[in-house]
Design a protein around this motif. Sequence first.
Motif, short mmCIF file in Angstrom:
data_model
loop_
_atom_site.label_atom_id
_atom_site.label_comp_id
_atom_site.label_asym_id
_atom_site.label_seq_id
_atom_site.Cartn_x
_atom_site.Cartn_y
_atom_site.Cartn_z
N ALA A 50 -20.37 -68.60 -93.01
CA ALA A 50 -21.19 -67.41 -93.25
C ALA A 50 -20.73 -66.70 -94.52
CB ALA A 50 -21.09 -66.48 -92.05
N LEU A 51 -21.69 -66.24 -95.29
CA LEU A 51 -21.39 -65.49 -96.52
C LEU A 51 -21.80 -64.04 -96.32
CD1 LEU A 51 -20.71 -65.30 -99.59
CD2 LEU A 51 -23.10 -65.91 -100.03
N ARG A 69 -17.96 -70.28 -88.01
CA ARG A 69 -16.82 -71.20 -88.19
C ARG A 69 -15.85 -70.59 -89.19
NH1 ARG A 69 -18.42 -76.57 -90.97
NH2 ARG A 69 -16.76 -76.54 -92.51
N SER A 70 -16.40 -69.99 -90.25
CA SER A 70 -15.58 -69.26 -91.22
C SER A 70 -16.48 -68.27 -91.95
CB SER A 70 -14.91 -70.22 -92.21
OG SER A 70 -15.90 -70.92 -92.92
N VAL A 71 -15.84 -67.32 -92.63
CA VAL A 71 -16.59 -66.27 -93.33
C VAL A 71 -16.03 -66.13 -94.74
CG1 VAL A 71 -17.14 -63.79 -93.40
CG2 VAL A 71 -17.05 -64.98 -91.19
N THR A 99 -12.17 -65.57 -95.91
CA THR A 99 -11.76 -65.63 -97.32
C THR A 99 -12.43 -64.47 -98.04
OG1 THR A 99 -11.76 -68.03 -97.21
CG2 THR A 99 -11.72 -67.06 -99.41
N VAL A 100 -11.63 -63.61 -98.67
CA VAL A 100 -12.20 -62.47 -99.39
C VAL A 100 -12.12 -62.75 -100.88
CG1 VAL A 100 -12.09 -59.99 -99.79
CG2 VAL A 100 -11.44 -60.92 -97.56
N LEU A 111 -18.27 -70.72 -105.07
CA LEU A 111 -17.50 -70.23 -103.92
C LEU A 111 -16.58 -71.36 -103.46
CD1 LEU A 111 -20.35 -68.42 -101.92
CD2 LEU A 111 -18.39 -67.34 -103.04
N PRO A 112 -15.54 -71.05 -102.70
CA PRO A 112 -14.62 -72.11 -102.26
C PRO A 112 -15.24 -73.09 -101.25
CG PRO A 112 -13.97 -69.96 -101.39
CD PRO A 112 -15.07 -69.71 -102.35
#
Length: 276
Positions: A50-51, A69-71, A99-100, A111-112
């Motif tokens: 998610a972004l 799953r991740s942000v 991840t900020v 983005l990573p």
Amino acid sequence: MSLLGAGEIRELAAKLDLKPSKSLGQNFVHDANVCRKIVRTAGVTSTDIALEIGPGLGSLTLAMLEEARSVIAVEIDARLANQLPITATAHTDRAHLLTVINEDALTLKTLPADPTVLVANLPYNVSVPVFLHLLEILPSLRSGVVMVQAEVADRLAAKPNSKEYGIPSLKAAWWADVTGAGSVSRNIFWPQPNVDSKLVAFTRRATPGDDELRKKVFAIIDLAFAQRRKMLRSALSSMYGGSAAAEAILTQAGIDPTLRGESLDIHSFCAIAKLG
Ligand code: SAM
């Protein structure tokens, strides 16, 4: 997981000595139910990357961390970007999934990881350019929900022949199906904005052409709406070297040259652009 309430929002702001900036659209949501509802409306699942754009103090971010799953969160204000991992660690054992990135979303290039879903309470001054930029640079984004000023939401989701229909509606329609997804009370923000907000949902679909065509289409859209009340044959005359030439192109594209831009959908603009 506990989300942020009004008290903690104020405490965090005091700790950071943060005076919410109007120009950065810093209005923070302090209603956990609304945050969870937005994430649910976006359909975020445990397979999603998610972004979030503009995580601020983390109200929505924490709700996203519950489901995704991740942000990845992109925040322009360094004080907020630095605080966010600390806030996340204090609220959840899923903070390692966050991840900020301290960057301006308008100039974001990579983005990573490839995000699949966008969930954001967008900064109001730049909501449309940020939204369009993300759709352009992140083809992995399949759907999402953004909160924007009510008037902007109506424009993004507008269909032809309505007074809200225009440049944002058409450019968004190049990338995605966009629909309204409900209103949000101004009471859930600190500080309270003096405009209402709405949610907009989008689902990406195949674009009607390649990037070369998109640039042409967007240039024609900009001209067609530069003077909204003009008929297309005169609105587009500068592009085609006179209104007679514009009329000929429009007729060839099967479009009545006396119509205005507000009557045409994205496919009609494509038909014009394809003729040169
Ligand atoms: N998501 C938080 C919430 O709902 O409480 C804050 C939303 S607030 C409306 C907008 C956020 O976007 C602020 O944190 C602001 O600093 C950030 N922001 C403003 N312009 C930005 C930009 N160009 N790129 C990234 N973040 C930006």
